[in-house]
Each structure stands twice: as structure tokens, then as C-alpha cells.
Design a protein around this motif. Structure first.
Motif, short mmCIF file in Angstrom:
data_model
loop_
_atom_site.label_atom_id
_atom_site.label_comp_id
_atom_site.label_asym_id
_atom_site.label_seq_id
_atom_site.Cartn_x
_atom_site.Cartn_y
_atom_site.Cartn_z
N LEU A 86 0.64 -1.24 0.17
CA LEU A 86 -0.10 0.04 0.13
C LEU A 86 1.26 1.12 -0.39
CD1 LEU A 86 -2.94 -1.35 2.36
CD2 LEU A 86 -2.58 -1.16 0.28
N GLY A 87 2.31 1.17 0.91
CA GLY A 87 2.29 2.72 0.81
C GLY A 87 3.52 3.24 -0.36
N ALA A 88 3.90 2.04 -0.86
CA ALA A 88 5.11 1.92 -2.46
C ALA A 88 3.90 1.95 -3.88
CB ALA A 88 6.04 0.67 -1.81
N TRP A 89 3.05 1.71 -3.61
CA TRP A 89 2.10 1.73 -4.62
C TRP A 89 1.05 3.27 -5.02
CZ3 TRP A 89 5.26 0.79 -8.56
CH2 TRP A 89 6.04 -0.17 -8.38
N LEU A 90 0.25 2.79 -3.64
CA LEU A 90 -0.68 4.15 -3.61
C LEU A 90 -0.16 5.69 -4.33
CD1 LEU A 90 -3.22 2.78 -1.27
CD2 LEU A 90 -3.26 2.16 -3.71
N THR A 91 -1.62 6.25 -5.06
CA THR A 91 -0.60 7.45 -5.04
C THR A 91 -1.93 8.30 -4.94
OG1 THR A 91 0.16 8.94 -6.35
CG2 THR A 91 -0.88 7.57 -7.57
N CYS A 92 -1.96 9.45 -4.36
CA CYS A 92 -2.89 9.94 -4.03
C CYS A 92 -3.53 10.96 -5.69
CB CYS A 92 -2.96 11.58 -3.11
SG CYS A 92 -4.05 13.06 -2.93
N THR A 93 -4.46 10.80 -5.57
CA THR A 93 -4.79 10.77 -6.78
C THR A 93 -6.13 12.45 -7.35
OG1 THR A 93 -7.01 9.07 -6.92
CG2 THR A 93 -4.29 8.79 -8.32
N SER A 94 -6.76 12.47 -5.81
CA SER A 94 -7.91 13.74 -5.99
C SER A 94 -7.96 13.90 -4.45
CB SER A 94 -8.88 13.52 -6.70
OG SER A 94 -9.45 11.99 -6.27
N TRP A 95 -9.14 14.91 -4.05
CA TRP A 95 -10.13 14.93 -2.67
C TRP A 95 -10.97 15.41 -3.24
CZ3 TRP A 95 -11.66 19.22 -1.69
CH2 TRP A 95 -11.38 20.85 -2.15
N HIS A 96 -11.88 14.64 -2.70
CA HIS A 96 -13.36 14.80 -2.11
C HIS A 96 -14.10 15.53 -0.49
CE1 HIS A 96 -13.60 13.56 -6.76
NE2 HIS A 96 -12.44 12.95 -5.94
N HIS A 97 -15.04 16.14 -1.14
CA HIS A 97 -15.93 16.81 0.94
C HIS A 97 -16.73 15.49 0.83
CE1 HIS A 97 -15.79 21.26 -1.43
NE2 HIS A 97 -14.84 20.90 0.21
N THR A 98 -16.53 14.91 2.02
CA THR A 98 -16.72 14.08 2.60
C THR A 98 -17.49 14.40 3.98
OG1 THR A 98 -15.21 13.20 3.61
CG2 THR A 98 -15.41 12.21 1.41
N SER A 99 -18.52 13.70 4.75
CA SER A 99 -18.91 14.27 5.98
C SER A 99 -20.22 15.58 5.80
CB SER A 99 -18.32 14.39 6.86
OG SER A 99 -17.47 15.88 7.37
N LYS A 100 -20.37 15.26 6.49
CA LYS A 100 -22.03 16.21 7.26
C LYS A 100 -20.90 17.39 7.44
CE LYS A 100 -23.26 16.24 11.97
NZ LYS A 100 -24.02 15.87 12.69
N TYR A 101 -19.37 18.15 7.30
CA TYR A 101 -19.21 18.23 7.52
C TYR A 101 -17.67 19.43 6.67
CZ TYR A 101 -20.44 17.92 13.09
OH TYR A 101 -21.19 17.77 13.57
N ALA A 102 -18.10 18.73 5.90
CA ALA A 102 -17.71 19.23 4.13
C ALA A 102 -16.38 19.19 4.36
CB ALA A 102 -18.15 20.07 3.45
N ASN A 103 -15.44 18.08 4.82
CA ASN A 103 -13.98 17.17 5.22
C ASN A 103 -13.62 17.35 4.12
OD1 ASN A 103 -14.45 17.90 8.44
ND2 ASN A 103 -14.86 15.53 8.15
N GLU A 104 -12.27 17.71 3.62
CA GLU A 104 -11.01 17.37 2.35
C GLU A 104 -10.82 15.85 2.77
OE1 GLU A 104 -8.87 20.57 1.32
OE2 GLU A 104 -10.29 21.91 1.22
N THR A 105 -11.20 15.12 1.99
CA THR A 105 -10.37 13.77 1.80
C THR A 105 -9.12 13.41 0.94
OG1 THR A 105 -12.33 13.11 3.61
CG2 THR A 105 -11.35 11.20 2.38
N LEU A 106 -8.60 12.66 0.71
CA LEU A 106 -7.65 12.76 -0.27
C LEU A 106 -8.23 11.36 -0.69
CD1 LEU A 106 -4.01 13.27 1.28
CD2 LEU A 106 -5.82 14.98 -0.25
N PHE A 107 -8.34 11.37 -2.07
CA PHE A 107 -8.20 9.66 -2.69
C PHE A 107 -6.76 8.92 -2.99
CE2 PHE A 107 -12.54 10.65 -1.13
CZ PHE A 107 -13.69 9.96 -1.81
N TYR A 108 -6.89 7.78 -3.13
CA TYR A 108 -5.94 7.16 -3.82
C TYR A 108 -6.39 6.16 -4.92
CZ TYR A 108 -4.11 9.42 0.35
OH TYR A 108 -3.53 10.20 1.36
N TYR A 109 -5.46 5.85 -5.11
CA TYR A 109 -5.51 5.12 -7.11
C TYR A 109 -3.88 3.57 -7.60
CZ TYR A 109 -6.96 2.39 -10.43
OH TYR A 109 -7.70 1.73 -11.51
#
Length: 157
Positions: A86-109
Motif C-alpha cells: 500500500l505504501g509503495a504503490w498507492l498515490t494520491c489522485t484527488s480530494w473530495h468533500h465528505t461528511s456532514k462537515y464537508a471535510n476534505e478527504t484525499l483519495f488514492y489509486y
């Protein structure tokens, strides 16, 4: 900011529409990735099932990825410890709002450009692909562990 139920741009009150679209492409927050999900997504990529949207910002095509030696690549990834996989082969690809407080969450692929580059380098050098992928991931882990260790304040009790 608090999100209300079915607010415009949100699905219910916990996730933006774009976050839902990212999930549909195979992207997920780091907390959702595990060994099983990673192996399944890598298999999906090598079978040509990658979403075209994930290739938009690369010079790669689906054929570039399906042309990789599937058996050797999958054998290497299956043999890797989870933290290195997971550490060597995942990369951050985007961020999106999540939760009822509109948190910024990083998404990986999975890092498809790195995968393509590393495998083609091994093939070009006449190296065993499985062995080279393992060595490359271990080098990555050693460098990142040293960096983390050097930047962490360890206090003696």
C-alpha cells in the motif's frame, strides 16, 4: 459549514457527488484500502478494466497496462507485505468533500505510471520482473522509513 440532507452536490449528507464518482472509478480514501482491495484493483488494471478518466493526465493507454507481464507482476504484489504494497504503490489522485462537515478527504489509486515505468525498466534491463518489483518496493520502504524516523521526535520515558 454543515451539509444538510440532499444538499445540491451531495449524496445524502455524507459525500459529495464527485466523491461518489471517484469511488466508481476505483479511487478510495487511504483508510478504505486493504491488501484484498489493492490486489483486486491491480488485477483489474492489468486486465484492461481501468477507467479512462484515470488515464487522462498520463501518456499511458489501456494497452500499455494490459501489455505488462501479468503473472510476474501479480506474483510480486501478492508476495509483498501489506504496508509495503500500500505504501509503495498507492498515490494520491484527488480530494473530495465528505461528511456532514464537508471535510476534505484525499483519495488514492495504484500508481499506474510508476508501475508501467518500473516493469518496463526491468524488462529492458533483462531483469526478473517479480524480483525487481520486490526490490524496488523494499528500496522505497527503506527510504521512507528513514525519512519518517529522522523526522519523528522520539522521547525516552
Amino acid at each position: 459549514m454543515t451539509v444538510t440532507y440532499n444538499q445540491r452536490g451531495y449524496v445524502g449528507s455524507s459525500m459529495s457527488v464527485r466523491a461518489l464518482e471517484a469511488y466508481a472509478r476505483g479511487e478510495m480514501p487511504l483508510s478504505k484500502w486493504n491488501r484484498t482491495a489493492m490486489i483486486a484493483e491491480l488485477s483489474h488494471i492489468l486486465d484492461g478494466g481501468i477507467d479512462a478518466g484515470l488515464l487522462e493526465h498520463t501518456d499511458l493507454t489501456t494497452e500499455d497496462l494490459t501489455g505488462l507481464p501479468r503473472k510476474d507482476v501479480m506474483a510480486a504484489f501478492i508476495a509483498m507485505p501489506k504496508n509495503i504494497l500500500l505504501g509503495a504503490w498507492l498515490t494520491c489522485t484527488s480530494w473530495h468533500h465528505t461528511s456532514k462537515y464537508a471535510n476534505e478527504t484525499l483519495f488514492y489509486y495504484p500508481d499506474i505510471e510508476r508501475l508501467h515505468s518500473v516493469v518496463n525498466y526491468a524488462i529492458g534491463q533483462g531483469m526478473d520482473v517479480r524480483e525487481y518489483l520486490m526490490d524496488d518496493a523494499e528500496r522505497w520502504a527503506a527510504c521512507h522509513y528513514i525519512d519518517w524516523h529522522a523526522n519523528t521526535d522520539h522521547k525516552e520515558d
